[in-house]
Design a protein around this motif. Structure first.
Motif, mmCIF file in Angstrom:
data_model
loop_
_atom_site.group_PDB
_atom_site.id
_atom_site.type_symbol
_atom_site.label_atom_id
_atom_site.label_comp_id
_atom_site.label_asym_id
_atom_site.label_seq_id
_atom_site.Cartn_x
_atom_site.Cartn_y
_atom_site.Cartn_z
ATOM 1 N N TRP A 33 -8.630 -2.813 1.007
ATOM 2 C CA TRP A 33 -8.386 -4.353 0.720
ATOM 3 C C TRP A 33 -8.380 -5.254 2.033
ATOM 4 O O TRP A 33 -9.019 -6.296 1.780
ATOM 5 N N ASP A 89 -5.776 2.520 0.110
ATOM 6 C CA ASP A 89 -6.386 1.295 -0.804
ATOM 7 C C ASP A 89 -6.161 0.072 -0.122
ATOM 8 O O ASP A 89 -6.882 -0.937 -0.306
ATOM 9 N N TRP A 90 -5.047 0.017 0.780
ATOM 10 C CA TRP A 90 -4.778 -1.315 1.515
ATOM 11 C C TRP A 90 -5.794 -1.249 2.704
ATOM 12 O O TRP A 90 -6.293 -2.568 2.739
ATOM 13 N N LYS A 130 -9.589 -9.303 2.024
ATOM 14 C CA LYS A 130 -8.667 -10.009 1.239
ATOM 15 C C LYS A 130 -7.652 -10.650 2.027
ATOM 16 O O LYS A 130 -6.684 -11.285 1.328
ATOM 17 N N TRP A 183 -2.083 -8.347 -3.622
ATOM 18 C CA TRP A 183 -2.046 -7.141 -3.122
ATOM 19 C C TRP A 183 -3.066 -6.266 -4.059
ATOM 20 O O TRP A 183 -3.182 -6.501 -5.061
ATOM 21 N N PRO A 184 -3.511 -4.928 -3.669
ATOM 22 C CA PRO A 184 -4.269 -3.970 -4.296
ATOM 23 C C PRO A 184 -3.370 -3.815 -5.577
ATOM 24 O O PRO A 184 -2.441 -3.606 -5.391
ATOM 25 N N PRO A 185 -4.027 -3.568 -6.735
ATOM 26 C CA PRO A 185 -5.482 -3.880 -6.726
ATOM 27 C C PRO A 185 -5.888 -5.173 -7.330
ATOM 28 O O PRO A 185 -7.224 -5.431 -7.669
ATOM 29 N N GLY A 186 -5.002 -6.079 -7.143
ATOM 30 C CA GLY A 186 -5.429 -7.526 -7.231
ATOM 31 C C GLY A 186 -5.600 -8.071 -8.524
ATOM 32 O O GLY A 186 -6.631 -9.012 -8.769
#
Ligand code: FCB
Length: 412
Positions: free
Chosen positions: A33, A29-30, A38, A171-174
């Protein structure tokens, strides 16, 4: 009841990393991102530790450490739901065997901020089956590595994960949602508990805990009652609450300590990073307060559990400052030990320069410098200083700090 496998485990002198920060070539997921723009820098190849771990372990053993903390990348191990990648599992098994060959105790982190994309897409830790899904992955890990590894951190810094992912949204999920920020804690707790029981049923002698980022909160204005109350509330919510929740499912308390921050009634529950003009600051703009570490460690005595400093370190381009930082923090730990804190290990963050999340590659935390163009590694003087301290502490208890060298240390 405090338990520590004392006869077989000496003080853990270690270095730490995490998969996404050093491995390179991840798909989690990073990564998504980063690809969505992002953050200013992408992790990309990072320090290529996934491929260069053999060389890196050699370097770590030159530093003289007897322990290595690293994390497993869930997204590599389970790239699709329920489908495990045996190559990735073999990789981590071989790497752990190599860690042991270098006479280092492996300390494995099961979750260090990153998630497989499929899990993140389904809500991450808000997935109704999150604990079972996390547990299934952990089961696979202990089936594969359980006979090699005794020390586990289930979740790294649950409160940082909560605040950055669901509070500030950096950071995710934001997400920026007070409701989710409040609700994510119990979700993470359920996942931790599941992981704890999975590991312990496979390996009852395992030492399982979490790493908590402890911030020393101070009132911005010591004369302001409201600032003092705000500092106390932040201390409870950020530092204490999760440790209390895990009293019965943690064999040790992992402490990640970096800095002090300020509480002001002008911004309730939102800390101020540093005071204007504070000096010296690290390259993260964090203040340096070793004495607060002593205080935090002594306060943790009430939990009656062994303490492991699972992270402590500094981002700086000034290696002399890094050396001073290490000496001062180890001195603080030794004072805490003299006041009865049972500290059983110290892991410097980080072994290698690496990808510092939203801050990218600018901050240099490593005892080992990485040239990102050539991927060459160079031991910094602070690595040699750390070696001297470790050498001076074979069997010493509490930590004995050798006198500060007049010149920066540069010979083994
Ligand atoms: C901690 C994180 C670690 C690293 C250091 C500097 O909060 O656990 O991944 O980023 O800070």
């Amino acid at each position: 009841m405090m338990f520590w496998p004392q006869n077989t485990t000496p003080f853990l002198w270690g270095v730490a990393t995490s998969s996404h920060q050093v491995e390179g070539g991840n798909n989690n997921d990073w990564t998504q991102w980063e690809n969505a723009g992002k953050v200013t820098e992408k992790s990309g190849d990072s320090s290529l530790h996934y491929h260069k771990y053999r060389e890196d372990l050699q370097l770590f053993s030159q530093i003289g450490v007897n322990a290595y903390r690293y994390s497993l990348e869930w997204s590599r191990i389970e790239p699709k739901p329920g489908q495990f990648d045996h190559k990735a599992l073999d990789h981590y098994r071989e790497m752990t065997q190599d860690v042991l060959r270098h006479h280092m105790e492996p300390l494995i982190t099961l979750h260090h901020f990153t998630l497989p994309p499929w899990f993140a897409k389904q809500g991450g830790f808000f997935h109704p089956e999150a604990a079972n899904l996390f547990g299934r992955y952990v089961q696979k890990v202990v089936d594969t590595l359980g006979n090699l590894c005794r020390f586990y951190v289930t979740i790294n810094e649950p409160m940082v994960y909560a605040v950055m992912g669901y509070g500030t949204g950096q950071w995710p999920p934001g997400h920026k949602s007070l409701k989710e920020l409040w609700q994510i804690g119990p979700r993470l707790l359920a996942c931790h508990q599941e992981a704890y029981h999975r590991v312990k049923s496979q390996r009852p002698d395992a030492m399982v805990g979490l790493s908590h980022h402890l911030l020393a909160f101070s009132p911005y204005d010591t004369y302001s009652r409201l600032d003092r109350i705000n500092a106390r509330i932040m201390h409870y919510l950020f530092n204490e609450r999760f440790i209390q929740w895990t009293r019965s499912t943690a064999d040790f308390i992992g402490v990640n300590y970096y800095s002090q921050q300020y509480a002001s009634h002008r911004q309730f529950l939102v800390p101020i990073l540093h005071k204007p003009g504070a000096t010296p600051l690290t390259d993260m703009e964090w203040e340096i307060h070793p004495e607060r570490l002593e205080e935090l460690l002594v306060a943790l005595k009430s939990f009656d559990k062994p303490l492991i400093i699972t992270e402590n370190g500094i981002a700086t381009s000034d290696d002399a400052l890094r050396q001073q930082f290490i000496l001062d923090h180890l001195t603080a730990i030794s004072h805490a030990q003299n006041r009865g804190a049972i500290v059983r290990g110290y892991f410097y963050w980080s072994a290698l320069d690496n990808f510092e999340w939203a801050e990218g590659y600018r901050p240099r935390f490593g005892l080992i410098e990485v040239d990102y163009t050539t991927q060459n590694r160079t031991l910094r003087d602070s690595a040699y200083l750390y070696r001297r301290i470790i050498d001076a502490n074979q069997g010493h208890w509490p930590i004995n700090i050798p006198p500060k060298p007049e010149q920066p240390v540069s010979v083994l």
